[in-house]
Scaffold this active site. Structure first.
Site, PDB file in Angstrom:
ATOM      1  CB  ALA A 156       7.626  -0.497 -11.221  1.00 29.29           C
ATOM      2  CE1 TYR A 157       0.999   0.959  -6.165  1.00 30.70           C
ATOM      3  CE2 TYR A 157      -0.665   1.078  -7.892  1.00 30.70           C
ATOM      4  CZ  TYR A 157      -0.316   1.083  -6.549  1.00 30.70           C
ATOM      5  OH  TYR A 157      -1.304   1.218  -5.601  1.00 30.70           O
ATOM      6  CB  ILE A 158       0.894  -2.926 -12.983  1.00 29.00           C
ATOM      7  CG1 ILE A 158      -0.146  -1.807 -13.156  1.00 29.00           C
ATOM      8  CG2 ILE A 158       0.356  -4.235 -13.552  1.00 29.00           C
ATOM      9  CD1 ILE A 158      -0.491  -1.507 -14.601  1.00 29.00           C
ATOM     10  CB  SER A 160       4.336  -4.223  -6.621  1.00 27.04           C
ATOM     11  OG  SER A 160       3.393  -3.157  -6.655  1.00 27.04           O
TER      12      SER A 160
END
Length: 248
Positions: A156-158, A160
């Site tokens: 999820a972080y990647i 974004s």
């Protein structure tokens, strides 16, 4: 006679400026002569401490609370910069959140929170910057070197930060003729609260050993590159600078 803008009359907005990379970037830019707007979401006391550090050292700074995903609040932050210091020259998009879990188990509300802050927040701030920065300015977004590492639980972080890198490149081209650079800084593992949260000592030691320099990055390592892009680096544009000690 021609005149040129010097650091002493330049103004920077740093979102996420109350802690970590944002706070160190705010201090570094102030030391370089910028007047600084320290943007924060929920850490007013910490933002005030950064302002105090800057003013005690002889610089100029003010703290402004703003949800980076709220276009009205972000516009008001730019208004404050213009009314207090006369304009805006540099924007550092350091506000961000990170939530880790395997993709199959990831809570979709948490996914939406990450995208709201990291993607929409960067987009909203960049939109105001594109409308209001003076010639000779710089927009500096924050990505992550985790994109290259593709570590489990970071999906999820990647996602974004991949969006942040894409919009960085597009905006650099959209600002053709404005003399405004747009770049992203992509830190590797850096000793901040955001990175250290939830990791045991073994995990931290293993990640610190991965770069050839065999240590975690520091906030000063990242702020040094931010300051370079904000100041003398006028021929770097539309790029992602991976600041990670050689880990990828």
């Amino acid at each position: 006679m021609t005149t040129s803008t010097t650091h002493t009359d330049r103004v920077a907005i740093v979102t996420g400026g109350s802690r970590g990379i944002g706070a160190e970037s705010a201090r570094r830019l102030a030391a370089d002569g910028f007047a600084v707007v320290v943007g924060y979401a929920g850490s007013a006391a910490e933002a005030d401490r950064v302002v105090s550090d800057i003013t005690t050292a002889g610089g100029r700074a003010v703290a402004v609370g703003a949800d980076v995903a709220d276009e009205t609040a972000v516009a008001a932050m730019f208004d404050t910069a213009e009314q207090t210091f006369g304009g805006v020259d540099v924007v550092v998009n350091s506000a961000g959140i990170m939530i880790l879990a395997p993709l199959a188990d990831f809570d979709l509300d948490a996914f939406d929170r990450i995208q709201r802050v990291n993607v929409r927040g960067t987009f909203v701030v960049d939109q105001q910057a594109a409308r209001r920065l003076r010639a000779g300015g710089a927009i500096i977004n924050l990505s992550t070197s985790v994109l290259g590492l593709a570590l489990p639980t970071y999906a999820a972080y990647i996602a974004s930060k991949g969006a942040v890198e894409g919009l960085t490149r597009v905006l650099a081209r959209e600002l053709r003729g404005r003399d405004i650079t747009v770049n992203a800084v992509a830190p590797g593992p850096t000793a901040t609260d955001l990175f250290l949260q939830g990791k045991d000592e073994e995990t931290i030691a293993r990640m610190a050993a991965q770069p050839p320099l065999e240590r975690l990055g520091t906030t000063d390592d990242i702020a040094t590159v931010v300051a370079f892009l904000a100041g003398p680096a006028r021929w770097i544009n539309g790029q992602v600078i991976r600041v990670n000690g050689g880990i990828v």
